[in-house]
Design a protein around this motif. Structure first.
Motif, mmCIF file in Angstrom:
data_model
loop_
_atom_site.group_PDB
_atom_site.id
_atom_site.type_symbol
_atom_site.label_atom_id
_atom_site.label_comp_id
_atom_site.label_asym_id
_atom_site.label_seq_id
_atom_site.Cartn_x
_atom_site.Cartn_y
_atom_site.Cartn_z
ATOM 1 N N ILE B 101 0.840 -1.214 0.000
ATOM 2 C CA ILE B 101 0.000 0.000 0.000
ATOM 3 C C ILE B 101 0.870 1.258 0.000
ATOM 4 O O ILE B 101 0.639 2.191 -0.766
ATOM 5 N N ALA B 102 1.904 1.258 0.848
ATOM 6 C CA ALA B 102 2.771 2.440 0.919
ATOM 7 C C ALA B 102 3.534 2.647 -0.391
ATOM 8 O O ALA B 102 3.624 3.766 -0.902
ATOM 9 N N VAL B 103 4.079 1.564 -0.940
ATOM 10 C CA VAL B 103 4.864 1.715 -2.161
ATOM 11 C C VAL B 103 3.967 2.081 -3.344
ATOM 12 O O VAL B 103 4.334 2.899 -4.190
ATOM 13 N N ASN B 104 2.788 1.494 -3.387
ATOM 14 C CA ASN B 104 1.862 1.870 -4.452
ATOM 15 C C ASN B 104 1.500 3.339 -4.374
ATOM 16 O O ASN B 104 1.346 4.004 -5.397
ATOM 17 N N ASP B 105 1.373 3.858 -3.157
ATOM 18 C CA ASP B 105 1.111 5.285 -3.014
ATOM 19 C C ASP B 105 2.244 6.085 -3.665
ATOM 20 O O ASP B 105 2.004 7.075 -4.342
ATOM 21 N N GLY B 106 3.463 5.594 -3.476
ATOM 22 C CA GLY B 106 4.616 6.268 -4.083
ATOM 23 C C GLY B 106 4.594 6.175 -5.597
ATOM 24 O O GLY B 106 4.937 7.129 -6.299
ATOM 25 N N LEU B 107 4.180 5.005 -6.122
ATOM 26 C CA LEU B 107 4.148 4.844 -7.579
ATOM 27 C C LEU B 107 3.019 5.684 -8.187
ATOM 28 O O LEU B 107 3.130 6.175 -9.308
ATOM 29 N N ASP B 108 1.956 5.861 -7.414
ATOM 30 C CA ASP B 108 0.814 6.624 -7.923
ATOM 31 C C ASP B 108 1.011 8.132 -7.795
ATOM 32 O O ASP B 108 0.382 8.907 -8.517
#
Lengths: 695, 695
Positions: B101-108
């Motif tokens: 969830i945290a890394v996806n936030d970064g990718l988004d």
């Protein structure tokens, strides 16, 4: 031969150029062990016996460990369960299982080692069944009337009830006078009503209270006809012995995961108007009659307090051995761990023990662990004397014993927890692995820093005693060495002088006297309340307290080795004594007190002597840690096993981790997370393995 | 009203005599917060923006936390899952879930806060998916040829592969030259064969290597036709992207429980003659042609090294905020925790923050956390400058940056881990509870002390730089302040002088120059090898290194607040600066260096000034910690919530512990242990509850 091959090194790849250790880890360990100048078994007898040899005591201890480890089926080739896959409830299960085995061993054998420590040398209150012997029974002895004692003692001592000691509340720790739980006397029925009047009054932390104890000594404010008589102790049954359910009006539970002590159920209790018979008030010194009249023996406080000091002496002893455990692991790993390059080692990487900053730190800590052990033995003997004196009506040594035990508690818990953590760091990354055994030792050790009040409170007790002593018409007996103090002196010593114990004692005494005098002067010159003055000069008072305890530790070390010992033992213990004294006196804390000035050449000379002593001690490093006689199972450490076979054991245990075993059963994949998190994260797996090699 | 009642306080028991706090914990917190002399939001902007205001940066950070905490459904009234009942595998599941969830936030979102830290402000490598961005991608950028970069970078940056960095081996840590894994060139096929030749060569520790990574940069000794070309980096696919199984010849697994970082899979890898294409050698600076001829750019090492320093700057930044977290919790708890009695508080127990030894320790650490934050900002800016210089071919600032970053890494990790542990102890027993949040912060923080080599190694890098500088024909630019040193001076300063930053800088400079000169002289006077001389004077070198970094921290603090700020902010930051400087210079470590002598009256004067500054800072304690802007969810602390409602929250969370919920479902009994351990222990339950009341 020099490297440890995997089963399939059949490949014909050249390894000529690869730097290989000349010796295996096992050979390195053997070499280090063989360098010793003395027989470590003989030192074990000094440590665990009296001040003279006691092979018998060592044998009994070995037998106790062997029995319990056999019952627990420990095996060095198996990953210890605690490093596997346990959740909180499973830790509790395991704690109950292993705890009952250790305590039963104690009940079956008159003198059990496991009265004070558990199998891993943690304090015995990490065992849910041990608190009965460690605290519940001693408190009964202290506070019960003869009639009460005749009733309760056999129950507790035979293991037919399990005790807890419910003093600490959620909002109230060290300051017992602030406790809020009430015990209100109901004149109608002649009962006490135990009640928790607010959230912050919830009993919180008592060992074994959550799920193991059947009974508790509950400390509560006694209220009779609206009058608050302050805190008193009551014995209460808290669980049914039939079905083990909490008795009506009592809510019990666990307080959850802690840094360590997860084998036991530190618990909480909420009481809702729970009625207990009047005679469950512990009545040795306090009586409440059927009609509610209250009387109390004014002397009782001293006797009670004297008795309670026992807990601190156990903490002091325990810390010494927990530090010793951490040092055993770190020392053993340091003689087999090879790192970096030193020109004089040729192609081979040197063992890190050979680096100055490693052996300086390690051996200094080893000397402190020995100092702690001897201080602990000294204080335990004095404490027994005091109890005997109290039994014959003399309480005059109580203030001194209270002070010295408080100070030693602070000194030893701080030394042990800082030292164990430093030992952990000295193992580099691997010290961070739970299977190194070190995190658990550090976490268990550090708990003692806040037990019985944070150490700041302990140091205050020492400095208050010192200030009271200074204000008295004549100095108390233990402070007479301060009488001769008449201002700063310049010591005439140099070189070898600093290797003479009497010189070191003189320096320690002068330092203690000087810091105490100066703190006292500062207090006297202060306007306003004593409390505010103490606050203003808290740092000076703290340093004075510390110097007083440093001196005690030095003196007890000296007197502990002033007995008939084989010359090799005497030599190595003297080196440790010198190392402790020299590093303490030239430590930043000591030198920083502007009031204590050794000249620069003197300090340089002490540092040179320290280096010499370190060189002399280096060959004995392994023997000094072997002498503590820890079994491999009690260390539970992949890094600290006796044989030194570190890397093989780490991999053996790593492959047994349940997470790896379960993944292996599924082709090396953690099925749950792969499906739930990784696959979605990889976003439809656009990239395929074939694609990767296209480059 | 003054106490927090349980739902059923309907009983008519007298509570008149019970000491009750005048204010609830929530009211105490409110009062403390309202005492502030400045607006904490404005300070937040200084901390997280540039050296001038940046409300924008703060807003983006707040939004990132809000998004991710919403996705994770955090709720203060719920016990955080990590404090419940997780075993190793469940921790890993949870780590994968929250991590993605945290890394996806970064990718988004183009600029994500979670690149460097996780949700709890641990280093991002505690997230199994973050190592790709934190280490894997930067290393590709540093070491790939243009062609390689064009291929790999898009894969890594879009999250279609998950990277690990496999350098450390079971038997080889800091000393990279000692690594044993081999990459042997097979001239027949044009492939490299990656192989683990011994147990101690097992890759051990790399983040995400166990179960999350699909690819790894593997560091191995390159061997071509029997010649060892030293260690080089290779990129390897390690798992199938189809079914996620380890590729043939590769064994992967977890290394088990650690003190912290249990959300991620620090792993191990064993390679058995695994073949990879030649072009998987990272070829920016090293080339191996199809026929096996090797060439390497001699400048590459500097560029590589410069790039690798990035990891240390991230560690420095992170430690500052982890210390800040621990201090936020301890400070908040200290203003609502009441203990002991002080006469001037009447019936009420004072908040422990009012005790000198508590606020002295806490506020000093707060000043160090601020010093660390400003030092981190300074060093990050200088590091970016250096990279720009390197990009245009200038490497001359590398040695200085290497030294100062190494020293600051040691200083900040040590300050943070000791400080966080001290903050934990200042919370008494409750700091020992996992739900206090403190044990996890301490454990996570302390890992950084051994990251990238234990701090002893870092300090050595500083002292080597200093000694090299002393030996150079002329002092390097950053050491010119040492040129004017011509022996010990006596400072003329007194009283208020010590509140002038330029005076403090002069003292710090003199101290650093003096210790460096004296260490250098000691080395020069020594016979034998340089290595042996360094070993002998290791302590002197260590203290000199430390003094050099202390000075850097002071200077960066001064220059960081020499910008336009509202006067209230400038005033409070100046007080923190003074507190940092005064306590550092009068610390035991500083004063103990016999070579550095301030007079007793001067030290007394500095201590008096320290007391004044402490008094001035006391009303701002809460605002200074609020300014760090930690969300309640990121602290995950029952003790450190913003509202101060400590006791209610502890009990709320305690009752939600799965062990208690499960026991409650069974009438308050832990069924398993009761049947298996307790019942047998009680030996047939001879004693019955009826019996107990007979007394």
């Amino acid at each position: 031969m020099a490297h440890i091959p995997y089963h399939d090194t059949s490949g014909s790849l050249p390894v000529r150029e690869i730097i290989m250790p000349a010796l295996t880890q096992v050979q390195l360990m053997e070499r280090s062990r063989n360098q010793a100048t003395f027989d470590s078994n003989k030192l074990t007898e000094v440590i665990f016996g009296g001040q003279v040899y006691s092979k018998d005591a060592v044998d009994r201890q070995k037998e106790a460990f062997a029995r319990v480890e056999k019952a627990l089926n420990t095996d060095l080739s198996k990953l210890p369960a605690r490093y596997g896959n346990m959740n909180r409830e499973q830790m509790m299960d395991e704690g109950m299982r292993t705890g009952s085995i250790a305590v039963n061993d104690g009940l079956d054998h008159k003198h059990s080692f496991f009265d004070q420590s558990n199998l891993q040398w943690s304090l015995a209150n990490s065992n849910p069944f041990s608190l009965t012997g460690l605290l519940f029974t001693p408190l009964l002895r202290l506070q019960c009337s003869a009639e009460q004692l005749a009733y309760w003692l056999p129950l507790a001592e035979s293991g037919r009830i399990i005790g807890s000691f419910a003093q600490t509340e959620l909002g109230h720790g060290t300051f017992v006078g602030g406790l809020q739980t009430t015990a209100t006397f109901d004149k109608e029925t002649g009962e006490f009503v135990i009640h928790t009047p607010s959230i912050s009054a919830t009993k919180y932390w008592p060992g074994a209270l959550g799920f193991a104890a059947t009974h508790a000594i509950v400390v509560a404010r006694m209220i009779i006809a609206g009058t608050d008589h302050g805190v008193h102790s009551f014995v209460m049954q808290i669980r049914s012995l039939e079905d083990f359910k909490p008795l009506p009006g009592i809510e019990l539970g666990d307080i959850g995961l802690k840094m360590s002590y997860n084998d036991t159920d530190n618990g909480y209790a909420v009481f809702k108007h729970v009625r207990i018979p009047r005679k469950h008030l512990l009545m040795r010194y306090t009586t409440v009659t059927r009609d509610g009249s209250y009387s109390s023996d004014p002397l009782s406080e001293k006797l009670l307090y004297g008795g309670l000091l026992n807990g601190r002496t156990v903490i002091i002893r325990n810390c010494a051995f927990q530090l010793a455990q951490a040092l055993t692991i770190a020392t053993r790993y340091s003689v087999v761990r090879q790192q970096g390059e030193k020109k004089d080692h040729g192609l081979h990487q040197p063992e890190i023990m050979s680096y100055k900053l490693q052996h300086h730190r390690l051996l200094t800590l080893v000397s402190m662990a020995y100092a702690n052990i001897f201080a602990s033995k000294t204080i335990s003997a004095s404490y027994q004397q005091m109890l005997e004196q109290q039994a014959s009506g003399r309480n005059d040594s109580l203030p001194y014993m209270h002070m010295i035990i408080a100070g030693l508690k602070a000194w030893s818990t701080q030394t042990a927890s800082d030292g164990a953590e430093d030992a952990r760091k000295m193992c580099g990354g691997h010290g961070y692995l739970m299977m190194s055994g070190l995190p658990e030792i550090v976490a268990s050790c550090t708990a003692t820093c806040t037990f019985e009040g944070e150490n700041v409170v302990m140091w205050k007790q020492v400095s208050r005693y010192l200030m009271k002593g200074m204000a008295a018409p004549s100095l108390p007996h233990d402070m007479v060495y301060m009488a001769s103090y008449s201002g700063p002196v310049v010591f005439p010593y140099q070189g070898d002088d600093f290797l003479r114990p009497e010189v070191l004692v003189e320096i320690f005494e002068h330092r203690s006297a000087r810091l105490t005098h100066e703190a006292y002067e500062a207090l006297c010159n202060e306007q306003g309340s004593r409390a505010s003055a103490e606050n203003t000069h808290a740092v000076a008072l703290h340093i004075a307290a510390r110097a007083c305890i440093d001196l005690f530790v030095l003196q007890s070390f000296i007197s502990s080795i002033a007995v008939t010992l084989p010359s090799t033992l005497h030599a190595v213990l003297t080196r440790l004594l010198l190392l402790y004294a020299l590093t303490t006196i030239s430590s930043p804390l000591s030198l920083s007190s502007a009031t204590f000035a050794l000249s620069s050449p003197q300090i340089a000379s002490m540092r040179a002597q320290t280096n010499t002593v370190l060189e002399e001690l280096l060959p004995d490093a392994i023997a000094l840690t072997d002498a503590w006689n820890f079994t491999d199972a009690s260390l539970s450490s992949a890094l600290g096993c006796r044989d030194g076979d570190v890397y093989r054991r780490i991999m053996e245990w790593t492959r047994q981790l349940p997470i790896n075993v379960h993944a292996a059963e599924n082709g090396g994949v953690l099925k749950g997370p792969w499906e739930a998190s990784v696959k979605p994260f990889l976003r439809e797996g656009v990239v395929r393995s074939r694609g990767m090699s296209r480059l």
